[in-house]
Write an enzyme that holds these catalytic residues in place. Structure first.
Site, PDB file in Angstrom:
ATOM      1  N   GLN A   9      10.359  44.215  48.289  1.00  0.00           N
ATOM      2  CA  GLN A   9       9.319  43.348  48.857  1.00  0.00           C
ATOM      3  C   GLN A   9       9.944  42.044  49.350  1.00  0.00           C
ATOM      4  O   GLN A   9       9.291  41.234  49.980  1.00  0.00           O
ATOM      5  CB  GLN A   9       8.249  43.030  47.810  1.00  0.00           C
ATOM      6  CG  GLN A   9       7.533  44.261  47.267  1.00  0.00           C
ATOM      7  CD  GLN A   9       6.655  43.920  46.089  1.00  0.00           C
ATOM      8  OE1 GLN A   9       5.493  43.541  46.252  1.00  0.00           O
ATOM      9  NE2 GLN A   9       7.192  44.038  44.895  1.00  0.00           N
ATOM     10  N   CYS A  62       4.554  29.990  79.153  1.00  0.00           N
ATOM     11  CA  CYS A  62       3.192  30.342  78.669  1.00  0.00           C
ATOM     12  C   CYS A  62       2.917  29.810  77.267  1.00  0.00           C
ATOM     13  O   CYS A  62       1.807  29.913  76.759  1.00  0.00           O
ATOM     14  CB  CYS A  62       3.007  31.865  78.693  1.00  0.00           C
ATOM     15  SG  CYS A  62       3.985  32.724  77.425  1.00  0.00           S
ATOM     16  N   HIS A  69       8.471  44.157  53.433  1.00  0.00           N
ATOM     17  CA  HIS A  69       7.780  42.942  53.917  1.00  0.00           C
ATOM     18  C   HIS A  69       8.569  42.228  54.997  1.00  0.00           C
ATOM     19  O   HIS A  69       8.318  41.053  55.275  1.00  0.00           O
ATOM     20  CB  HIS A  69       7.490  41.995  52.738  1.00  0.00           C
ATOM     21  CG  HIS A  69       6.431  42.531  51.825  1.00  0.00           C
ATOM     22  ND1 HIS A  69       6.175  41.992  50.578  1.00  0.00           N
ATOM     23  CD2 HIS A  69       5.584  43.568  51.955  1.00  0.00           C
ATOM     24  CE1 HIS A  69       5.193  42.684  50.004  1.00  0.00           C
ATOM     25  NE2 HIS A  69       4.825  43.650  50.814  1.00  0.00           N
ATOM     26  N   ASN A 113      11.289  43.262  33.578  1.00  0.00           N
ATOM     27  CA  ASN A 113      10.616  41.998  33.858  1.00  0.00           C
ATOM     28  C   ASN A 113      10.514  41.220  32.544  1.00  0.00           C
ATOM     29  O   ASN A 113      10.063  41.792  31.548  1.00  0.00           O
ATOM     30  CB  ASN A 113       9.194  42.293  34.394  1.00  0.00           C
ATOM     31  CG  ASN A 113       8.535  41.079  35.024  1.00  0.00           C
ATOM     32  OD1 ASN A 113       8.742  39.944  34.571  1.00  0.00           O
ATOM     33  ND2 ASN A 113       7.774  41.298  36.077  1.00  0.00           N
ATOM     34  N   PRO A 114      10.909  39.927  32.547  1.00  0.00           N
ATOM     35  CA  PRO A 114      10.793  39.186  31.277  1.00  0.00           C
ATOM     36  C   PRO A 114       9.346  38.943  30.849  1.00  0.00           C
ATOM     37  O   PRO A 114       9.080  38.578  29.720  1.00  0.00           O
ATOM     38  CB  PRO A 114      11.504  37.852  31.567  1.00  0.00           C
ATOM     39  CG  PRO A 114      11.626  37.760  33.043  1.00  0.00           C
ATOM     40  CD  PRO A 114      11.543  39.119  33.598  1.00  0.00           C
ATOM     41  N   ASP A 152      14.726  38.226  51.655  1.00  0.00           N
ATOM     42  CA  ASP A 152      15.887  37.309  51.624  1.00  0.00           C
ATOM     43  C   ASP A 152      17.217  37.968  52.016  1.00  0.00           C
ATOM     44  O   ASP A 152      18.210  37.278  52.198  1.00  0.00           O
ATOM     45  CB  ASP A 152      16.007  36.658  50.224  1.00  0.00           C
ATOM     46  CG  ASP A 152      16.112  37.694  49.073  1.00  0.00           C
ATOM     47  OD1 ASP A 152      15.616  37.394  47.969  1.00  0.00           O
ATOM     48  OD2 ASP A 152      16.678  38.776  49.298  1.00  0.00           O
ATOM     49  N   TYR A 201       9.655  28.327  56.602  1.00  0.00           N
ATOM     50  CA  TYR A 201      10.540  29.503  56.687  1.00  0.00           C
ATOM     51  C   TYR A 201      11.979  29.078  56.965  1.00  0.00           C
ATOM     52  O   TYR A 201      12.929  29.676  56.467  1.00  0.00           O
ATOM     53  CB  TYR A 201      10.025  30.476  57.751  1.00  0.00           C
ATOM     54  CG  TYR A 201       8.888  31.328  57.218  1.00  0.00           C
ATOM     55  CD1 TYR A 201       7.555  30.935  57.350  1.00  0.00           C
ATOM     56  CD2 TYR A 201       9.145  32.508  56.517  1.00  0.00           C
ATOM     57  CE1 TYR A 201       6.522  31.686  56.809  1.00  0.00           C
ATOM     58  CE2 TYR A 201       8.120  33.267  55.971  1.00  0.00           C
ATOM     59  CZ  TYR A 201       6.809  32.857  56.115  1.00  0.00           C
ATOM     60  OH  TYR A 201       5.790  33.604  55.563  1.00  0.00           O
ATOM     61  N   ALA A 206      16.665  40.691  35.509  1.00  0.00           N
ATOM     62  CA  ALA A 206      17.365  41.676  36.337  1.00  0.00           C
ATOM     63  C   ALA A 206      18.879  41.575  36.178  1.00  0.00           C
ATOM     64  O   ALA A 206      19.571  42.585  36.023  1.00  0.00           O
ATOM     65  CB  ALA A 206      16.969  41.467  37.799  1.00  0.00           C
TER      66      ALA A 206
END
Ligand code: APR
Length: 255
Positions: free
Chosen positions: A114, A164, A132, A227-228, A117, A79, A245
């Site tokens: 979704q 902890c 998300h 979408n391609p 970034d 991440y 896009a």
């Protein structure tokens, strides 16, 4: 531009014109985006063959609580790598077209993504429904106790409580986890009230986010896919624009 690309462009012209007319006529538009809208900014998608993240890593190892508990340093560093990658890139013409359309038509668009970034927000889109979560935000892995406090975090290791051992984790939705309730509820409401849904750059493979297209369709909206490649939502589409896009959105959101 190669002859094939030119032919592709010419082939798409009628669809672009129809989609632009539907956008201009729509009162309420929902835009559902996926990793594909960030591809032209240089961010790998998940399921594109060879280049997608899931061609290199196992989703269950990298995007699940079990995977994080099993190998926290590996997941944390993945991440961290993605945060550094996103920090180095810019929103592309697709993100910018959405943000500029929103400014010209306040209140007309609900953007549900979704993606984690943050590129829509950096492009200027406001009130983005982050289905998300957010790559640049962390939260405690276990319910924090009074002792849970991070004074200094070593780069590369998951920050954890000195007392902890509770760790921070990325504030993203991992496989098997529920979407943020209020955010998804707002996206569902918008999908059920819109008259047009643009589905941009998603394989339509992950629910419940992908199901928003079915909600829109069931409630009478037209559904346009950008979408391609073919996607799992093609059967819901009234119109499929086989393009990227960054090339398509500035054309259909020009009004
Ligand atoms: N423009 C538009 N679409 C594109 C582009 C582009 N330049 N490049 C690729 N695509 C399309 C691909 O054809 C594919 O259909 O974007 C889609 C990306 O699909 P995925 O990689 O599966 O990404 P996404 O649909 O967003 O995944 C949904 O799955 O792994 C989880 O949490 C993760 O949010 C993600 C979710």
């Amino acid at each position: 531009m190669t002859n094939e690309e030119l032919a592709g462009q010419t082939e798409q012209e009628p669809s672009l014109a129809v989609a632009a007319a539907w956008v201009a006529a729509a009162k309420k538009i929902v835009v559902l985006t996926g990793a594909g809208i960030s591809a032209e900014s240089g961010i790998p998608t998940f399921r594109d063959a060879q280049t997608g993240f899931w061609a290199q890593y196992k989703p269950e190892d990298m995007a699940s609580e079990k995977g994080y508990r099993t190998n926290p340093t590996m997941v944390w560093r993945w991440y961290e790598y993605r945060r550094e990658l996103v920090a180095k890139v810019d929103p592309n013409a697709g993100h910018l077209a959405l943000a500029e359309f929103e400014k010209r038509h306040p209140g007309a668009i609900t953007l549900a993504t979704q993606n984690v970034d943050g590129l829509h927000q950096r492009a200027g889109s406001s009130d983005v429904l982050c289905l998300h979560g957010d790559l640049n935000t962390q939260k405690w892995l276990d319910t924090p106790r009074d002792c849970c406090y991070i004074e200094h975090a070593q780069a590369g290791d998951p920050p954890s409580c000195d007392v902890c051992g509770n760790m921070l984790r990325p504030a993203v939705v991992w496989f098997g986890e529920a979407l943020p309730y209020k955010v998804f509820g707002r996206a569902q409401d918008a999908a059920s009230e819109c008259d047009l849904m643009l589905v941009v750059g998603t394989a339509g493979a992950v629910y419940p986010a992908a199901g928003l297209a079915n909600v829109a369709k069931r409630c009478g909206a037209k559904v346009v896919i950008v979408n391609p490649a073919p996607s799992g939502l093609d059967d819901v589409a009234d119109l499929k624009i086989r393009g990227t896009a960054a090339a398509v959105l500035p054309r259909i959101l020009a009004s």
